[in-house]
Design a protein around this motif. Structure first.
Motif, PDB file in Angstrom:
ATOM      1  N   GLU A 103      74.121  26.877  26.484  1.00 45.00           N
ATOM      2  CA  GLU A 103      74.891  25.871  25.743  1.00 45.00           C
ATOM      3  C   GLU A 103      74.923  24.502  26.423  1.00 45.00           C
ATOM      4  O   GLU A 103      75.018  23.489  25.740  1.00 45.00           O
ATOM      5  N   THR A 104      74.870  24.463  27.763  1.00 46.79           N
ATOM      6  CA  THR A 104      75.022  23.176  28.458  1.00 46.79           C
ATOM      7  C   THR A 104      73.792  22.756  29.242  1.00 46.79           C
ATOM      8  O   THR A 104      73.669  21.588  29.600  1.00 46.79           O
ATOM      9  N   GLY A 105      72.912  23.703  29.569  1.00 45.12           N
ATOM     10  CA  GLY A 105      71.775  23.394  30.424  1.00 45.12           C
ATOM     11  C   GLY A 105      72.075  23.537  31.907  1.00 45.12           C
ATOM     12  O   GLY A 105      71.178  23.415  32.737  1.00 45.12           O
ATOM     13  N   TYR A 106      73.321  23.819  32.247  1.00 46.19           N
ATOM     14  CA  TYR A 106      73.692  23.931  33.660  1.00 46.19           C
ATOM     15  C   TYR A 106      73.526  25.360  34.174  1.00 46.19           C
ATOM     16  O   TYR A 106      73.774  26.331  33.456  1.00 46.19           O
ATOM     17  N   THR A 107      73.110  25.461  35.427  1.00 47.48           N
ATOM     18  CA  THR A 107      73.239  26.688  36.197  1.00 47.48           C
ATOM     19  C   THR A 107      74.213  26.386  37.322  1.00 47.48           C
ATOM     20  O   THR A 107      74.435  25.222  37.671  1.00 47.48           O
ATOM     21  N   ALA A 108      74.810  27.432  37.881  1.00 49.84           N
ATOM     22  CA  ALA A 108      75.801  27.247  38.938  1.00 49.84           C
ATOM     23  C   ALA A 108      75.424  28.087  40.146  1.00 49.84           C
ATOM     24  O   ALA A 108      74.991  29.228  40.006  1.00 49.84           O
ATOM     25  N   ARG A 109      75.626  27.520  41.336  1.00 48.28           N
ATOM     26  CA  ARG A 109      75.351  28.265  42.571  1.00 48.28           C
ATOM     27  C   ARG A 109      76.535  29.135  42.973  1.00 48.28           C
ATOM     28  O   ARG A 109      76.369  30.092  43.728  1.00 48.28           O
ATOM     29  N   ALA A 110      77.731  28.796  42.485  1.00 52.02           N
ATOM     30  CA  ALA A 110      78.930  29.550  42.872  1.00 52.02           C
ATOM     31  C   ALA A 110      79.746  29.891  41.637  1.00 52.02           C
ATOM     32  O   ALA A 110      79.923  29.057  40.738  1.00 52.02           O
ATOM     33  N   TRP A 111      80.261  31.131  41.620  1.00 47.40           N
ATOM     34  CA  TRP A 111      81.017  31.645  40.489  1.00 47.40           C
ATOM     35  C   TRP A 111      82.291  32.323  40.987  1.00 47.40           C
ATOM     36  O   TRP A 111      82.301  32.925  42.059  1.00 47.40           O
ATOM     37  N   ALA A 112      83.344  32.246  40.177  1.00 43.99           N
ATOM     38  CA  ALA A 112      84.588  32.941  40.497  1.00 43.99           C
ATOM     39  C   ALA A 112      85.210  33.455  39.206  1.00 43.99           C
ATOM     40  O   ALA A 112      85.373  32.693  38.248  1.00 43.99           O
ATOM     41  N   ARG A 113      85.532  34.731  39.204  1.00 45.94           N
ATOM     42  CA  ARG A 113      86.210  35.306  38.038  1.00 45.94           C
ATOM     43  C   ARG A 113      87.696  35.005  38.149  1.00 45.94           C
ATOM     44  O   ARG A 113      88.329  35.300  39.164  1.00 45.94           O
ATOM     45  N   PHE A 132      85.073  30.575  36.462  1.00 43.15           N
ATOM     46  CA  PHE A 132      84.855  29.215  36.947  1.00 43.15           C
ATOM     47  C   PHE A 132      83.448  29.142  37.523  1.00 43.15           C
ATOM     48  O   PHE A 132      82.950  30.118  38.106  1.00 43.15           O
ATOM     49  N   ALA A 133      82.803  27.991  37.371  1.00 36.59           N
ATOM     50  CA  ALA A 133      81.470  27.764  37.922  1.00 36.59           C
ATOM     51  C   ALA A 133      81.465  26.403  38.616  1.00 36.59           C
ATOM     52  O   ALA A 133      82.060  25.443  38.111  1.00 36.59           O
ATOM     53  N   ARG A 134      80.798  26.325  39.773  1.00 35.11           N
ATOM     54  CA  ARG A 134      80.693  25.047  40.485  1.00 35.11           C
ATOM     55  C   ARG A 134      79.315  24.946  41.143  1.00 35.11           C
ATOM     56  O   ARG A 134      78.514  25.866  41.051  1.00 35.11           O
ATOM     57  N   ASP A 135      79.077  23.821  41.820  1.00 32.53           N
ATOM     58  CA  ASP A 135      77.760  23.521  42.385  1.00 32.53           C
ATOM     59  C   ASP A 135      76.721  23.605  41.277  1.00 32.53           C
ATOM     60  O   ASP A 135      75.766  24.370  41.328  1.00 32.53           O
ATOM     61  N   LEU A 190      90.844  31.154  44.050  1.00 35.12           N
ATOM     62  CA  LEU A 190      89.733  31.938  43.490  1.00 35.12           C
ATOM     63  C   LEU A 190      88.863  32.462  44.624  1.00 35.12           C
ATOM     64  O   LEU A 190      88.793  31.863  45.692  1.00 35.12           O
ATOM     65  N   GLU A 191      88.183  33.568  44.359  1.00 29.68           N
ATOM     66  CA  GLU A 191      87.205  34.103  45.307  1.00 29.68           C
ATOM     67  C   GLU A 191      85.813  33.762  44.775  1.00 29.68           C
ATOM     68  O   GLU A 191      85.339  34.343  43.806  1.00 29.68           O
ATOM     69  N   TRP A 192      85.174  32.808  45.433  1.00 29.85           N
ATOM     70  CA  TRP A 192      83.870  32.319  44.990  1.00 29.85           C
ATOM     71  C   TRP A 192      82.753  33.196  45.552  1.00 29.85           C
ATOM     72  O   TRP A 192      82.790  33.606  46.711  1.00 29.85           O
ATOM     73  N   THR A 193      81.755  33.480  44.724  1.00 28.24           N
ATOM     74  CA  THR A 193      80.588  34.244  45.150  1.00 28.24           C
ATOM     75  C   THR A 193      79.327  33.542  44.687  1.00 28.24           C
ATOM     76  O   THR A 193      79.356  32.725  43.749  1.00 28.24           O
ATOM     77  N   THR A 194      78.233  33.866  45.344  1.00 27.11           N
ATOM     78  CA  THR A 194      76.924  33.366  44.936  1.00 27.11           C
ATOM     79  C   THR A 194      76.142  34.525  44.354  1.00 27.11           C
ATOM     80  O   THR A 194      75.793  35.459  45.076  1.00 27.11           O
ATOM     81  N   PRO A 195      75.889  34.507  43.056  1.00 27.73           N
ATOM     82  CA  PRO A 195      75.184  35.650  42.438  1.00 27.73           C
ATOM     83  C   PRO A 195      73.740  35.725  42.907  1.00 27.73           C
ATOM     84  O   PRO A 195      73.130  34.720  43.276  1.00 27.73           O
ATOM     85  N   VAL A 196      73.204  36.928  42.878  1.00 32.07           N
ATOM     86  CA  VAL A 196      71.813  37.150  43.290  1.00 32.07           C
ATOM     87  C   VAL A 196      70.866  36.433  42.348  1.00 32.07           C
ATOM     88  O   VAL A 196      69.921  35.803  42.752  1.00 32.07           O
ATOM     89  N   SER A 197      71.149  36.529  41.049  1.00 32.32           N
ATOM     90  CA  SER A 197      70.298  35.852  40.057  1.00 32.32           C
ATOM     91  C   SER A 197      71.181  34.967  39.203  1.00 32.32           C
ATOM     92  O   SER A 197      72.192  35.398  38.710  1.00 32.32           O
TER      93      SER A 197
END
Length: 198
Positions: A103-113, A132-135, A190-197
């Motif tokens: 929808e936006t064209g963005y990917t994020a390096r960090a995610w938090a549920r 939440f998504a950042r970076d 939030l607990e931020w993680t970096t997904p594998v893919s």
């Protein structure tokens, strides 16, 4: 744990009343806690995600990535956070990643549920997982066929003002405003993680 047996309705029979491409509706007969019969009509929904993307515009100020999209049932262009329904067998995080990119064209390096919400508990099984998504990194959108929307950004203050002015009336996005306020203030960490893919 409290005993909720005095609140629970028990199904005695049920029937399918509609099955479409997206929605599946049922009519059940239930017994109320008092023992009296009642009818319940509801929609079974596969579940969905909503993403609150935090964009660093280079000035040190966070911007929120939002969308403007025409919603046919209410005949209005609505301001919303990116969101979409789960595909069969898809994890909620994978769905969040997919919807943000499509929808936006963005990917994020960090995610938090952040949590989960049930937007229409009176007549639907729908749940919306909040992420939440950042970076963020901008790429190319991959809109579904027949999907038309504009991507916009706003400062948190602008976004909250839109909510206060009634320019934002979408329930999930208003719930997102509560999360935005509390996360950015530091009250809801939030607990931020970096997904594998991504």
């Amino acid at each position: 744990m409290e005993d909720d047996s005095h609140l629970i309705e028990r199904k005695t029979s049920g029937e399918e009343i509609f099955k479409g491409h997206f929605l599946h509706a049922f009519r059940d007969q239930v017994l109320l806690p008092s023992g009296r019969p009642a009818t319940r009509e509801y929609v079974v929904h596969p579940g969905a995600v909503m993403v609150i993307p935090l964009l660093d515009d280079g000035s040190g100020e966070v911007k929120l990535v939002l969308e403007r999209q025409y919603r046919y049932p209410v005949a209005r262009v609505m301001i919303e956070f990116p969101a979409g329904k789960l595909d069969a067998g898809e994890s909620v995080q994978r769905c969040a990643q997919r919807e943000l990119l499509e929808e936006t064209g963005y990917t994020a390096r960090a995610w938090a549920r952040a949590g989960v919400m049930h937007p229409v508990i009176s007549y639907s099984t729908e749940f919306i997982d909040i992420w939440f998504a950042r970076d963020l990194q901008l790429g190319e959108r991959k809109l579904d066929d027949g999907e038309f929307l504009d991507v916009v950004t706003a400062s948190p203050a602008e976004f909250l003002q839109w909510c206060q002015q009634g320019l934002v009336t979408d329930a999930k996005t208003l719930a997102g405003a509560l999360w935005v306020q509390n996360v950015l203030r530091g009250d809801w960490p939030l607990e931020w993680t970096t997904p594998v893919s991504a």
